[in-house]
Enzyme design. Structure first.
Site, PDB file in Angstrom:
ATOM      1  N   THR A  88      18.852  57.397  21.367  1.00 50.46           N
ATOM      2  CA  THR A  88      18.896  58.528  20.440  1.00 50.46           C
ATOM      3  C   THR A  88      17.537  58.830  19.802  1.00 50.46           C
ATOM      4  O   THR A  88      17.106  59.985  19.779  1.00 50.46           O
ATOM      5  CB  THR A  88      19.936  58.259  19.335  1.00 50.46           C
ATOM      6  OG1 THR A  88      21.218  58.127  19.933  1.00 50.46           O
ATOM      7  CG2 THR A  88      19.975  59.390  18.320  1.00 50.46           C
ATOM      8  N   ARG A 172      18.255  59.608  11.908  1.00 53.06           N
ATOM      9  CA  ARG A 172      17.221  59.854  12.922  1.00 53.06           C
ATOM     10  C   ARG A 172      17.434  61.185  13.644  1.00 53.06           C
ATOM     11  O   ARG A 172      16.488  61.797  14.122  1.00 53.06           O
ATOM     12  CB  ARG A 172      17.155  58.710  13.923  1.00 53.06           C
ATOM     13  CG  ARG A 172      18.440  58.383  14.681  1.00 53.06           C
ATOM     14  CD  ARG A 172      18.254  57.114  15.509  1.00 53.06           C
ATOM     15  NE  ARG A 172      19.455  56.726  16.259  1.00 53.06           N
ATOM     16  CZ  ARG A 172      20.416  55.949  15.800  1.00 53.06           C
ATOM     17  NH1 ARG A 172      20.322  55.458  14.570  1.00 53.06           N
ATOM     18  NH2 ARG A 172      21.455  55.628  16.559  1.00 53.06           N
ATOM     19  N   HIS A 318      30.761  55.905  22.589  1.00 54.28           N
ATOM     20  CA  HIS A 318      30.620  54.448  22.530  1.00 54.28           C
ATOM     21  C   HIS A 318      31.974  53.770  22.350  1.00 54.28           C
ATOM     22  O   HIS A 318      32.222  52.694  22.894  1.00 54.28           O
ATOM     23  CB  HIS A 318      29.695  54.056  21.383  1.00 54.28           C
ATOM     24  CG  HIS A 318      28.238  54.185  21.698  1.00 54.28           C
ATOM     25  ND1 HIS A 318      27.607  53.384  22.622  1.00 54.28           N
ATOM     26  CD2 HIS A 318      27.287  55.015  21.208  1.00 54.28           C
ATOM     27  CE1 HIS A 318      26.322  53.715  22.693  1.00 54.28           C
ATOM     28  NE2 HIS A 318      26.106  54.713  21.843  1.00 54.28           N
ATOM     29  N   ASP A 361      20.356  64.144  23.810  1.00 51.78           N
ATOM     30  CA  ASP A 361      19.336  63.097  23.713  1.00 51.78           C
ATOM     31  C   ASP A 361      19.458  62.043  24.809  1.00 51.78           C
ATOM     32  O   ASP A 361      18.556  61.243  25.012  1.00 51.78           O
ATOM     33  CB  ASP A 361      19.370  62.427  22.334  1.00 51.78           C
ATOM     34  CG  ASP A 361      20.747  61.890  21.983  1.00 51.78           C
ATOM     35  OD1 ASP A 361      21.717  62.186  22.701  1.00 51.78           O
ATOM     36  OD2 ASP A 361      20.858  61.170  20.973  1.00 51.78           O
ATOM     37  N   HIS A 362      20.581  62.030  25.534  1.00 52.62           N
ATOM     38  CA  HIS A 362      20.820  61.118  26.649  1.00 52.62           C
ATOM     39  C   HIS A 362      22.233  61.348  27.146  1.00 52.62           C
ATOM     40  O   HIS A 362      23.030  62.029  26.487  1.00 52.62           O
ATOM     41  CB  HIS A 362      20.651  59.645  26.236  1.00 52.62           C
ATOM     42  CG  HIS A 362      21.454  59.259  25.034  1.00 52.62           C
ATOM     43  ND1 HIS A 362      22.823  59.078  25.060  1.00 52.62           N
ATOM     44  CD2 HIS A 362      21.093  59.044  23.737  1.00 52.62           C
ATOM     45  CE1 HIS A 362      23.261  58.764  23.864  1.00 52.62           C
ATOM     46  NE2 HIS A 362      22.240  58.751  23.021  1.00 52.62           N
ATOM     47  N   HIS A 495      24.448  53.613  26.995  1.00 53.71           N
ATOM     48  CA  HIS A 495      23.416  54.375  27.706  1.00 53.71           C
ATOM     49  C   HIS A 495      22.087  53.646  27.556  1.00 53.71           C
ATOM     50  O   HIS A 495      21.999  52.628  26.869  1.00 53.71           O
ATOM     51  CB  HIS A 495      23.311  55.778  27.119  1.00 53.71           C
ATOM     52  CG  HIS A 495      23.219  55.769  25.615  1.00 53.71           C
ATOM     53  ND1 HIS A 495      22.040  55.589  24.929  1.00 53.71           N
ATOM     54  CD2 HIS A 495      24.187  55.858  24.656  1.00 53.71           C
ATOM     55  CE1 HIS A 495      22.271  55.590  23.627  1.00 53.71           C
ATOM     56  NE2 HIS A 495      23.572  55.746  23.431  1.00 53.71           N
TER      57      HIS A 495
END
Length: 554
Positions: A88, A172, A318, A361-362, A495
């Site tokens: 992230t 973040r 998750h 972000d992924h 990830h």
């Protein structure tokens, strides 16, 4: 004399025409470029969104959310991350700086600092205080990110007249996109509070509009039952609701619908349970819409920047995994939240007056346990066994057990002081570890820091590792798992790799200055910031390495 007068009259007439052109809204030349800059750029990041979530659930999306961007904007269908690790913090930094961790320095969410001899957090800053909470855990700023964002460059270009505001559930996710010169970054403090907060890096007290939002008890309204948006039988694009691959919530025996968030909150960190539900995305959309008025974003001709990161998709991924009913429901609900946001932009900024990009972000891997059940090679990496085996090797090979200072983010950090005291050469230890680790089960590739610094990799996993390697911050040894192998509990997913399930993410552009269309040409996440910068006619972020996507800009 008459010739000079003729020139004077011609110039005067030309100037009058130019003034009339400007006053009638028909600028030309450089004035045209300035006049066509959008009033607002909205950057949207959907945490852990694989590209195939766009196509897999497409038929069940409404017309005003994802489909609005796809049908009326530009779809980069083959967009990838070009570095490892796909986390992230690095993802958000790379999107907005136009470069990789090699340059912006955000090498993970948390990493071992070789100089401070401790693990640090990408947005953590002990030199600031939280604002809006008394918690010591919310002291945050972008100071660990080394390069500028396009929002920073817009602030410089406009002499700080153009605003930049960052919004997310995650600190973040708000802070890194907003950049260093932002007017504000706001994130959600859960636990017993349920408020949006910030830090003294930006301001000493919350703006009145944020105080009003917090006092309106919006968070309390989302402590409700989470059931499927539509009949669960219609969710044919995901697996069974009851299975052995999902974690669920404390206080509930099975990871199955419905979830009574109010009843479960006390066993799941209070308001934090909202983060792990689709309503975390809803409250971010609520707050972003409130920010449009509260900060007067897009209300004049000077371009502002709003960064919005929807993080609940990551928490849910998750917890439940890629193939879960919970993930499908989350994206169908997010589609509605996006539609609300776009409609608010139409009303408050103006149709055709703003530009949006949407990415992630992924991505994420399917739960390896599920993959194994359908005979796809996959598995789990035992970190404790790895550490024990490694310590045994170091003791046998170098007669010392404390030569490895830290193991994190698939990297080994060596104890340089200990090596010096034993007169052991660094490259000797690095080479020995490379040759040893490549024999370990579930490890596919191993590289030394020396290789990262002296070789020039142009393709493959090696190149992605090199783009994520920061000489002052990264470790001495970097290793890569076998495909579809993760170091994670047996339920839920994660990830971080350089494989397509983690690198392939959506990239959609929409609005002023954007063409309609799509491409299968490979694009990279670092191309976003240069493209937006070119659209705005501003300087590129100072570390940018991506390319302008000319086929996107109208």
């Amino acid at each position: 004399m008459r010739f000079g007068l003729s020139i004077f009259l011609t110039v005067l007439l030309f100037n009058c025409k130019a003034q009339n052109t400007v006053s009638t809204g028909k600028p030309s030349g450089i004035e045209s470029v300035i006049a066509t800059r959008p009033k607002l750029v909205v950057g949207i990041v959907i945490d852990q969104m694989r590209y195939d979530y766009l196509t897999r659930f497409y038929e069940k999306y409404g017309t005003d959310g994802f489909k609005r961007l796809v049908n009326d904007g530009f779809n980069c269908k083959n967009n990838h991350y070009n570095y490892i690790p796909t986390y992230t913090g690095p993802g958000h930094a790379s999107i907005y700086t136009g470069t990789t961790p090699k340059n912006h320095g955000v090498i993970a969410n948390n990493w071992y600092d070789k100089f401070e001899k401790e693990t640090v957090y990408c947005a953590g800053d002990p030199n600031v205080l939280a604002v809006g909470t008394d918690s010591e855990y919310e002291r945050m700023s972008p100071h660990r990110m080394k390069t500028t964002t396009f929002g920073d460059e817009n602030r410089l270009f406009t002499q700080s007249k153009g605003k930049t505001i960052g919004v997310s559930i995650k600190d973040r996710g708000a802070i890194l996109p907003a950049g260093h010169a932002a007017n504000g970054a706001f994130w959600f403090r859960g636990r017993e509070e349920g408020n949006f907060i910030t830090s003294t890096y930006y301001m000493n007290e919350l703006p009145q509009w944020v105080q009003d939002f917090n006092s309106s008890d919006v968070a309390e309204s989302y402590l409700k039952v989470w059931n499927t948006l539509y009949a669960i039988e219609s969710y044919t694009e995901s697996g069974s609701d009851l299975n052995t691959f999902e974690a669920g919530f404390n206080g509930k025996d099975t990871a199955t619908f419905p979830y009574d968030l109010a009843a479960l909150k006390d066993e799941n960190a209070g308001f934090d349970i909202i983060k792990a539900s689709p309503y975390g995305n809803s409250i971010v959309a609520d707050f972003a819409i409130a920010a449009l008025d509260g900060e007067q974003l897009g209300h004049d001709a000077i371009t502002d920047v709003l960064t919005v990161s929807f993080s609940s998709t990551d928490y849910i991924g998750h917890n439940f995994g890629v193939n879960s009913k919970e993930i499908q429901d989350t994206y169908l609900r997010l589609d509605q939240d996006l539609a609300r946001l776009f409609n608010a932009l139409d009303t408050k900024v103006g149709v055709g007056e703003y530009t949006v990009f949407l990415t992630s972000d992924h991505g994420a891997i399917d739960v390896p346990g599920y993959l194994q059940s359908v005979k796809i090679p996959s598995g789990y990496f035992d970190g404790r066994a790895f550490s024990s085996q490694l310590n045994t090797f170091m003791l046998q090979q170098f007669n010392a057990s404390d030569l490895i200072e830290n193991i994190s983010n698939n990297q080994l950090f060596l104890n340089k002081e200990k090596l010096d005291s034993l007169n052991i050469e660094l490259d000797e230890v690095q080479n020995a570890l490379v040759n040893e680790l490549i024999n370990y089960k579930a490890i596919d590739k191993v590289f030394s820091a020396e290789a990262m610094q002296t070789s020039n990799y142009t393709k493959g996993i090696e190149a992605l590792l090199q783009n994520g390697y920061h000489q002052k911050r990264s470790g001495d040894i970097l290793y890569v798992y076998d495909p579809a192998v993760i170091s994670y509990p047996k339920t839920g997913s994660t990830h971080g790799s350089g494989l397509s399930y983690d690198t392939h993410v959506p990239l959609l552009f929409y609005g002023q200055g954007i063409k309609k269309g799509s491409t299968l040409v490979k694009t990279e996440i670092t191309d976003i910031a240069p493209t937006i910068s070119a659209l705005l006619g501003i300087g590129f972020p100072n570390g940018a390495t991506g390319q302008v996507l000319e086929f996107v800009v109208d």
